[in-house]
Design a protein around this motif. Structure first.
Motif, PDB file in Angstrom:
ATOM      1  N   GLU A   1      -1.512   4.119  -1.205  1.00 55.46           N
ATOM      2  CA  GLU A   1      -1.978   5.056  -0.188  1.00 55.46           C
ATOM      3  C   GLU A   1      -1.326   6.426  -0.346  1.00 55.46           C
ATOM      4  O   GLU A   1      -1.928   7.451   0.012  1.00 55.46           O
TER       5      GLU A   1
ATOM      6  N   ALA B   1      -3.617   8.227  -2.582  1.00 58.30           N
ATOM      7  CA  ALA B   1      -5.038   8.133  -2.225  1.00 58.30           C
ATOM      8  C   ALA B   1      -5.780   9.456  -2.353  1.00 58.30           C
ATOM      9  O   ALA B   1      -6.967   9.477  -2.689  1.00 58.30           O
TER      10      ALA B   1
ATOM     11  N   ASP C   1       0.780  -1.239   0.000  1.00 58.34           N
ATOM     12  CA  ASP C   1       0.000   0.000   0.000  1.00 58.34           C
ATOM     13  C   ASP C   1       0.814   1.292   0.000  1.00 58.34           C
ATOM     14  O   ASP C   1       0.237   2.368   0.012  1.00 58.34           O
TER      15      ASP C   1
END
Length: 454
Positions: free
Chosen positions: A392, A395, A388
């Protein structure tokens, strides 16, 4: 609880093996393509046709035993374990093409290469993804983002019939006119509502097809990524493309020019003649000299050569994010996270260009969202890597949603709700209440009923 006597009783109903942990063949039967998940069900049943799926699901429903389904295992999430029964559909293959109606009907365990070859005989093509080894059913129920999607939309948009066995063991057929709520939910809701025994879907003419890739040195990632981003802004819907930042290991199965270095791979598929594609590709070819150029006219049956996805089982975590846009500043952010000067350890960081037909609602509504997304960001991370980090980090550029087919691994099952807007997810839980109130179909991107009864 599954007992030896109960397993013997089920085995008497099926032509294929029903295996317990420790039995010869158990480990091979439960193993999927993505080895990051290790299934450990109390039993695995190998089925050969729809009647045997009815027997297996009916047996599990009567005993209130949870059920998992696996064909190829490319997109595993939750581990099938405990008292669960894993139904292996890999022996259920077969394709029937109706060239006049331009449709195909496939059995539950069919892989895309079987459909591609069968359709090619009639000058037709399905809406398959980058790997022809992926199972048709799981791919399609998750939406189906493929090589021809900008021209035609998600694969789920073109399903015409779903033959299934419900969580209660009863068979049915869902269409736009029959079991309409189930038909809406299964197209995008993955395997939460019933076990599919066969799918029918549309095929499309592909008289001319052009595809392949350009491989660039990683040190030129900034020039290539900026050019590709600008280039995608004006593409016709007949052209689909993605860009991948590759960091491949030093293994004999991998071409030497890709090993142990950063390589930028631009993938292209175009529904049209070669001269048209060549004109479109000039800006990319003029960026920097490529390491390799595999672009050219090809029969659609050779479409696997575009992405060159792995053909042998590997373990990996897959994460994803739908991006509302990808502008110049976003390009800089991605390069900082995954470019040549970053500490990125992902095997792959990929951007897929969406829009076109993907941005329009289908003729028959379904649970697939993401019509407002412009790009799909995906990463593949080896086991033990940091998941991630890239996703992220981007994001704040996202729509807030994720594409379920690119969300795999043991920590992803609880993120199923992130594949849908709130209204769609609420409706899916209501339909789950009616079709699987005990959540027996839960070893998946699970959508639980509002008040599960167990």
């Amino acid at each position: 609880m599954i007992t030896t006597a109960a397993v013997r009783e089920l085995a008497g109903r099926l032509s294929g093996p029903v295996l317990l942990p420790g039995d010869d063949g158990y480990a091979a039967e439960v193993a999927g393509f993505n080895r990051v998940v290790e299934h450990r069900p109390a039993a695995v049943a190998a089925v050969r046709d729809a009647a045997e799926i009815r027997e297996a699901v009916g047996w599990a429903a009567a005993a209130r035993i949870p059920v998992a389904v696996q064909a190829t295992g490319h997109g595993p999430t939750a581990t099938a374990h405990g008292d669960g029964l894993l139904i292996s559909t890999r022996r259920m293959t077969g394709v029937t093409v109706d060239p006049d109606a331009r449709t195909a009907r496939v059995a539950a365990g069919t892989q895309w290469h079987e459909v591609i070859d069968a359709a090619a005989a009639f000058g037709l093509a399905p809406l398959n993804g980058s790997s022809p080894l992926v199972g048709v059913v799981g791919y399609t129920l998750g939406g189906g983002l493929g090589l021809l999607s900008r021209a035609h939309g998600y694969a789920a948009d073109h399903v015409t019939a779903i033959e299934y066995v419900g969580a209660d063991g009863r068979p049915g057929v869902a269409t736009a006119e029959r079991d309409t709520d189930l038909f809406w939910a299964m197209r995008g809701g993955k395997g939460n509502f019933a076990v599919v025994t066969a799918l029918e879907f549309s095929l499309f003419p592909a008289p001319h097809f052009y595809g392949g890739g350009l491989y660039f040195p990683g040190e030129h990632a900034a020039e290539v990524l900026h050019t590709w981003r600008s280039w995608t802004a004006a593409l016709p819907e007949e052209t689909s493309s993605s860009l991948a930042l590759l960091r491949m290991p030093d293994l004999p199965a991998i071409p030497e020019f890709l090993r142990s270095r950063l390589v930028v791979h631009v993938r292209v598929s175009h529904l049209g003649p070669a001269d048209e594609a060549e004109r479109l590709l000039k800006p990319l070819r003029q960026t920097v000299p490529p390491i390799a150029d595999t672009l050219g006219e090809m029969p659609y049956a050779r479409c696997a050569a575009i992405h060159h996805d792995p053909a042998s089982p590997v373990p990996y975590h897959e994460r994803t994010l739908m991006l509302r846009e990808f502008d110049g500043p976003a390009t800089g952010e991605l390069l900082a996270l995954a470019g040549p000067d970053s500490a990125c350890g992902d095997i792959l960081v990929e951007l897929r260009h969406l829009q076109g037909a993907l941005g329009r609602p289908p003729a028959v509504p379904n649970a697939v969202g993401h019509r407002d997304a412009a790009y799909c960001l995906t990463t593949l991370t080896p086991p033990g890597g940091e998941p991630d980090t890239v996703v992220e980090g981007m994001a704040h550029r996202g729509t807030g949603l994720r594409y379920l087919n690119f969300l795999t691994g043991p920590q992803t099952a609880q993120r199923a709700s992130q594949g849908y807007d709130s209204a769609t997810y609420t409706r899916l839980t209501e339909i789950k209440d009616r079709y699987d109130p005990e959540n027996l179909l839960r070893f998946n991107h699970n959508i639980p009923p509002r008040a599960p009864r167990r």
